[in-house]
Design an enzyme around this catalytic site. Sequence first.
Site, mmCIF file in Angstrom:
data_model
loop_
_atom_site.group_PDB
_atom_site.id
_atom_site.type_symbol
_atom_site.label_atom_id
_atom_site.label_comp_id
_atom_site.label_asym_id
_atom_site.label_seq_id
_atom_site.Cartn_x
_atom_site.Cartn_y
_atom_site.Cartn_z
ATOM 1 N N HIS A 50 0.822 -1.217 0.000
ATOM 2 C CA HIS A 50 0.000 0.000 0.000
ATOM 3 C C HIS A 50 0.856 1.266 0.000
ATOM 4 O O HIS A 50 0.383 2.325 -0.381
ATOM 5 C CB HIS A 50 -1.023 -0.012 1.144
ATOM 6 N N VAL A 95 19.092 14.804 9.738
ATOM 7 C CA VAL A 95 20.553 14.618 9.732
ATOM 8 C C VAL A 95 20.914 13.598 8.656
ATOM 9 O O VAL A 95 20.525 12.435 8.749
ATOM 10 C CB VAL A 95 21.063 14.128 11.117
ATOM 11 N N GLU A 130 22.720 6.728 3.656
ATOM 12 C CA GLU A 130 22.967 6.341 2.272
ATOM 13 C C GLU A 130 21.639 6.357 1.515
ATOM 14 O O GLU A 130 20.688 5.695 1.926
ATOM 15 C CB GLU A 130 23.589 4.947 2.226
ATOM 16 N N ASP A 148 -0.405 -7.500 1.851
ATOM 17 C CA ASP A 148 0.193 -6.163 1.771
ATOM 18 C C ASP A 148 1.724 -6.266 1.763
ATOM 19 O O ASP A 148 2.396 -5.908 2.714
ATOM 20 C CB ASP A 148 -0.308 -5.327 2.958
ATOM 21 N N SER A 185 4.071 2.534 8.218
ATOM 22 C CA SER A 185 3.753 1.482 7.258
ATOM 23 C C SER A 185 4.968 1.007 6.487
ATOM 24 O O SER A 185 5.855 1.795 6.154
ATOM 25 C CB SER A 185 2.733 1.985 6.246
HETATM 26 N N1 ARG Z 1 -1.403 2.469 7.123
HETATM 27 C C1 ARG Z 1 -0.529 3.184 7.989
HETATM 28 C C2 ARG Z 1 0.575 3.844 7.204
HETATM 29 O O1 ARG Z 1 0.385 4.035 6.019
HETATM 30 C C3 ARG Z 1 -0.005 2.334 9.083
HETATM 31 C C4 ARG Z 1 -1.003 2.207 10.098
HETATM 32 C C5 ARG Z 1 -0.623 1.326 11.187
HETATM 33 N N2 ARG Z 1 -1.553 1.636 12.176
HETATM 34 C C6 ARG Z 1 -1.649 1.027 13.334
HETATM 35 N N3 ARG Z 1 -2.550 1.448 14.169
HETATM 36 N N4 ARG Z 1 -0.871 0.021 13.641
HETATM 37 O O2 ARG Z 1 1.544 4.314 7.713
#
Ligand code: ARG
Length: 504
Positions: A85, A106, A111, A130, A222
């Site tokens: 995603h 920083v 890299e 995913d 994510s």
């Molecule tokens: N879909 C979110 C992202 O794009 C991650 C969400 C994770 N959320 C959670 N409550 N564990 O960064």
Amino acid sequence: MLEIVIRALLLTLGVALLAAAPADAQRIRTGDPVRGSIVNGTDAGGPIAYQVALVEAEGGSPKFPFEVFCAGTIRDPTHVITAAHCLADLDAPDLAVVANLYRTGVRTNTEVVPVAAVTTHPSWPAGGNDLGILTLAGALTKGTAAPLVSANETMTGRPGLISGWGLLSDEGAIPDALQQAPVSVYADSACRRYGSDYVAATMLCAGGTSPGGTVDACQGDSGGPLVLTDTLSKTLAGIVSFGVGCADPDFPGVYTRLANPDLNARALAADPPARAIPNGLPTVTGTPATGQTLTCDPGTWTGSPALSFVWLSALINAAGEPYDVRADGTAQQLTLSSAMARRVVTCDVIAVNAGGTRTIQARVVGPVATAPTVVQGTAQSTPAAATPAASGGTPLDLTAPVARVTRRSCAKRRCTLTITARDSGGPATSARAVYRRLTGCAKGRRGKRCRADHTIAAKRAGTGLFVVRTPRLAIARYRFTVTAKDASGNVSRPATLSLSVPRR
Ligand code: ARG
């Protein structure tokens, strides 16, 4: 109560979850002071060897300070494992990874390596899955790879570590320094409130508690790692995927389950196939007027994908926002019936090859004009909308939110419901509850009124968060049907529950 069952279950797993305070006291609210994070994590104190940041990079050079939108894990010097995603709207030329990063401001010792190819799981977004893999344009010399969990390994109850540059709380601040937090892999039942959104075969449910409260990943984390810490070297077992809000004890974080044999094999593929890349935006050609036929021109693509089309249309409100979004067809052409009058139109091009599915939307055309009565021989007279009024190019969102009641209570004969709405399109902008008395109504005509439906609009309490409060109710049992709606007018499937209003 469901919560109690889950708590009991987690406690038997040896997870000291929710032990101290009631769930409400542990909820992280916007504006609450948060000491460290992910949510309730701590500053990692330096780079994490296997973790990279994903940044956008036109022509290979990202903005600085780095704007980390997702993360990834080093599989080997030329491959990074992330979430599909994260890669929905981005192609290899738009991407770079940053290794050996600690503070986003920083760059010393970091890299940056551009991405040569993007691969996403061929089924994604169906069935979870995913998983994304980046093939890098050059070999990383900094950082170290994390080994991958083995196929079919048992996960429940195992300790792990999550890390990232994501939000410190739901709608909270973005940290500068990499954060980390220990978590445990929960039984699938701990994620049962996600309903069918949680697919046990391809997902893991994980979380934890710290003195500061519930531990979770959040927006921006994510694609990043959930590594197991009961192995000799930390083993990649999960990818940060989704959640409802962040650090809600009722909705633990959901991770891609890399011990799933199919995901495991794909994550290890020696040469992941490159997903197709659009060489430009698709375009809608033709005159947007009723009776005319529009064509969805997919433009040219790299990677020989099979193409399919979805026509979308919407009405535009005074604020220029689309609403009442509809899918109008899946052929390459669309003939505009009179029902399309005043609607703006666009098409999604869906390109599939072995490297995954890439969907991209054309610029919106319209509003569709009502065809003028064409006088024979003067067919050149231009209909009013021949020059498409550009509608700002707001993408038309066809994904309905998913609404759930995450909290409910009745006191002094008034009930309060908290509705959480998740939407992979635009976020839900409104919600409502319809309730109906189920018990204590007389039979027949008079009882009918007693059983009538009552509608209450919910108050918005945050992104995807709504609260409904009823007036004083009679002591009886009620059924509530809750729906959420997004700015494009997509309405969720109803969530129902029944509640008893107690005497006191
Ligand atoms: N879909 C979110 C992202 O794009 C991650 C969400 C994770 N959320 C959670 N409550 N564990 O960064």
